[in-house]
Motif scaffolding. Structure first.
Motif, short mmCIF file in Angstrom:
data_model
loop_
_atom_site.label_atom_id
_atom_site.label_comp_id
_atom_site.label_asym_id
_atom_site.label_seq_id
_atom_site.Cartn_x
_atom_site.Cartn_y
_atom_site.Cartn_z
N LEU A 1 -64.72 0.37 28.12
CA LEU A 1 -64.00 -0.73 27.46
C LEU A 1 -62.51 -0.67 27.77
N LEU A 2 -61.96 0.54 27.87
CA LEU A 2 -60.56 0.70 28.27
C LEU A 2 -60.37 0.20 29.71
N ILE A 3 -61.29 0.58 30.59
CA ILE A 3 -61.24 0.12 31.98
C ILE A 3 -61.33 -1.41 32.02
N TYR A 4 -62.20 -1.97 31.20
CA TYR A 4 -62.37 -3.43 31.13
C TYR A 4 -61.06 -4.11 30.72
N THR A 5 -60.39 -3.53 29.73
CA THR A 5 -59.11 -4.09 29.27
C THR A 5 -58.06 -4.03 30.38
N ILE A 6 -58.00 -2.90 31.07
CA ILE A 6 -57.05 -2.76 32.18
C ILE A 6 -57.37 -3.76 33.29
N ALA A 7 -58.66 -3.93 33.59
CA ALA A 7 -59.07 -4.86 34.64
C ALA A 7 -58.70 -6.30 34.28
N LEU A 8 -58.95 -6.69 33.03
CA LEU A 8 -58.59 -8.04 32.58
C LEU A 8 -57.08 -8.25 32.68
N THR A 9 -56.32 -7.28 32.18
CA THR A 9 -54.87 -7.40 32.19
C THR A 9 -54.32 -7.43 33.62
N GLY A 10 -54.80 -6.50 34.46
CA GLY A 10 -54.29 -6.41 35.83
C GLY A 10 -54.60 -7.64 36.65
N ASN A 11 -55.84 -8.10 36.62
CA ASN A 11 -56.22 -9.27 37.41
C ASN A 11 -55.58 -10.55 36.89
N ALA A 12 -55.53 -10.70 35.57
CA ALA A 12 -54.89 -11.89 34.99
C ALA A 12 -53.40 -11.92 35.32
N LEU B 1 -59.65 -13.33 44.85
CA LEU B 1 -60.28 -12.02 44.69
C LEU B 1 -60.14 -11.53 43.25
N SER B 2 -58.97 -11.72 42.67
CA SER B 2 -58.75 -11.31 41.28
C SER B 2 -59.62 -12.12 40.33
N THR C 1 -73.99 -11.92 38.72
CA THR C 1 -73.61 -10.68 39.39
C THR C 1 -73.85 -10.78 40.89
N LEU C 2 -74.96 -11.40 41.28
CA LEU C 2 -75.23 -11.58 42.71
C LEU C 2 -74.25 -12.56 43.34
N SER C 3 -74.00 -13.69 42.65
CA SER C 3 -73.07 -14.70 43.17
C SER C 3 -71.70 -14.09 43.42
N LEU C 4 -71.20 -13.39 42.43
CA LEU C 4 -69.85 -12.83 42.52
C LEU C 4 -69.79 -11.68 43.53
N GLY C 5 -70.84 -10.87 43.59
CA GLY C 5 -70.87 -9.78 44.55
C GLY C 5 -70.88 -10.28 45.98
N ILE C 6 -71.69 -11.30 46.27
CA ILE C 6 -71.76 -11.87 47.61
C ILE C 6 -70.47 -12.61 47.94
N ALA C 7 -69.93 -13.34 46.97
CA ALA C 7 -68.67 -14.06 47.18
C ALA C 7 -67.54 -13.09 47.52
N GLU C 8 -67.52 -11.93 46.86
CA GLU C 8 -66.48 -10.94 47.15
C GLU C 8 -66.64 -10.37 48.56
N LEU D 1 -65.39 -0.16 38.04
CA LEU D 1 -64.18 0.53 38.50
C LEU D 1 -63.42 -0.28 39.55
N THR D 2 -64.13 -0.85 40.52
CA THR D 2 -63.46 -1.59 41.59
C THR D 2 -62.65 -2.78 41.08
N PRO D 3 -63.19 -3.62 40.17
CA PRO D 3 -62.36 -4.71 39.63
C PRO D 3 -61.10 -4.25 38.93
N MET D 4 -61.12 -3.01 38.37
CA MET D 4 -59.92 -2.49 37.74
C MET D 4 -58.91 -2.01 38.79
N MET D 5 -59.42 -1.37 39.87
CA MET D 5 -58.53 -0.77 40.86
C MET D 5 -57.90 -1.79 41.80
N ASN D 6 -58.59 -2.88 42.10
CA ASN D 6 -58.09 -3.85 43.08
C ASN D 6 -56.69 -4.37 42.77
N PRO D 7 -56.42 -4.88 41.55
CA PRO D 7 -55.06 -5.38 41.29
C PRO D 7 -54.02 -4.27 41.30
N LEU D 8 -54.41 -3.05 40.90
CA LEU D 8 -53.47 -1.93 40.94
C LEU D 8 -53.11 -1.58 42.38
#
Length: 312
Positions: A32-43, A66-67, A104-111, A281-288
């Motif tokens: 949940l902490l990772i989720y919060t960081i990912a939301l904040t970072g990408n937004a 991508l974000s 999940t499939l749509s977003l994974g393939i789109a990425e 993990l990857t959605p959190m790390m990408n914006p960082l």
């Protein structure tokens, strides 16, 4: 197997993260902490690209997409997992399961597609800088983004519809923290070998082909960089490319291990660990990765913070 054993209930049971693991609550709290960081970072990254005129380029437009994908990707799994854990309920409806598989499939393939197009964008920018505004114009970059979303949705629709039509037998327990195609197929009453071959073909198209194109793009980029006379230009090109290559490695590494491994090596625990890396993990790390290693993004963030301080 007799299809008469097919279960009457249409709900699935998500056994959750690493069933039987002690202190699972700590792991969920970390997620949940990772989720919060990912939301904040990408937004934040999307906001900076939107408000700063210096970031109104094709490269940053694709980065904002991508974000956006990462925001949706992590949101398609974590909230439901957290709700199930804290409520003590592990059920997910047939429609809910199909919806989760589709997104999940749509977003994974789109990425996958978008990361490939971003590599092409860097290739054109570095190897053909004078032609870059024409080849990758704002309209072309918009078409790239739309193409990624549409291709991901169409491919996902086919796989979701086909995988969900198989009759299922026995208890509908999924050894996973979200509805995933291979976890569903393990419950099938029918011979799914033909469909599994189709999944392998799709994996080759969606994973191996983009990786090949990305490697080709970067081989040409590095050859061009070696011929640059300006150290500053060389360092700037390498900095931009290294961020993208890092993101590609983090995303495609687990994806290749998930879909390219022999079936005998697919254990529920290893699969969950790989999916956690790819979808959480990857959605959190990408914006960082892109913000900390990009001077223009850091500069845009400083400007916004300065405006906020002045207004106060």
């Amino acid at each position: 197997m007799d299809t008469g054993n097919e279960t009457s209930s249409t709900d699935f049971i998500l056994l959750g993260l690493f069933p039987g693991m002690r202190h699972i609550g700590i792991l969920v709290s970390i997620i949940l902490l990772i989720y919060t960081i990912a939301l904040t970072g990408n937004a934040t990254l999307i906001f900076l690209i939107w408000v700063d005129p210096h970031l109104h380029t094709s490269m940053y437009f694709l980065l904002s997409q991508l974000s956006l994908i990462d925001l949706a990707f992590i949101s398609s799994t974590v909230p439901k997992m957290a709700v199930n854990f804290f409520s003590g309920k592990k059920k997910i409806s047939l429609i809910g399961c199909g919806t989760q598989i589709f997104f999940t499939l749509s977003l994974g393939i789109a990425e996958c597609i978008l990361l490939t197009l971003m590599a092409y964008d860097r290739y054109v920018a570095i190897c053909h800088p004078l032609k870059y505004p024409i080849i990758v114009s704002p309209r072309v970059s918009q078409q790239m983004a739309i193409g990624s979303w549409v291709a991901g949705a169409l491919a996902s629709l086919v796989h979701t519809t086909y995988s969900m039509h198989f009759p299922l037998c026995g208890p509908r327990e999924l050894h996973h923290f979200f509805c995933e195609v291979k976890a569903i197929l393990k419950l099938s009453c029918e011979d799914i070998s033909a469909y599994e071959k189709g999944v392998v073909v799709t994996s080759i198209i969606v994973v191996l082909l983009p990786v090949s194109l990305i490697l080709t793009s970067y081989t040409l980029i590095f050859l061009a960089v070696l011929q640059m006379n300006s150290p500053e230009g060389r360092n700037k090109a390498l900095a931009t490319c290294s961020s993208h290559l890092t993101v590609v490695t983090f995303y495609y590494g687990p994806a290749m291990m998930i879909y390219m491994r022999p079936g005998s090596s697919h254990t529920p625990i290893l699969n969950q660990a790989l999916f956690m890396f790819d979808t959480i993990l990857t959605p959190m790390m990408n914006p960082l990765i892109y913000s900390l290693r990009n001077r223009e993004v850091v500069s845009a963030l400083r400007k916004v913070l300065k405006r906020c301080l002045i207004s106060k």
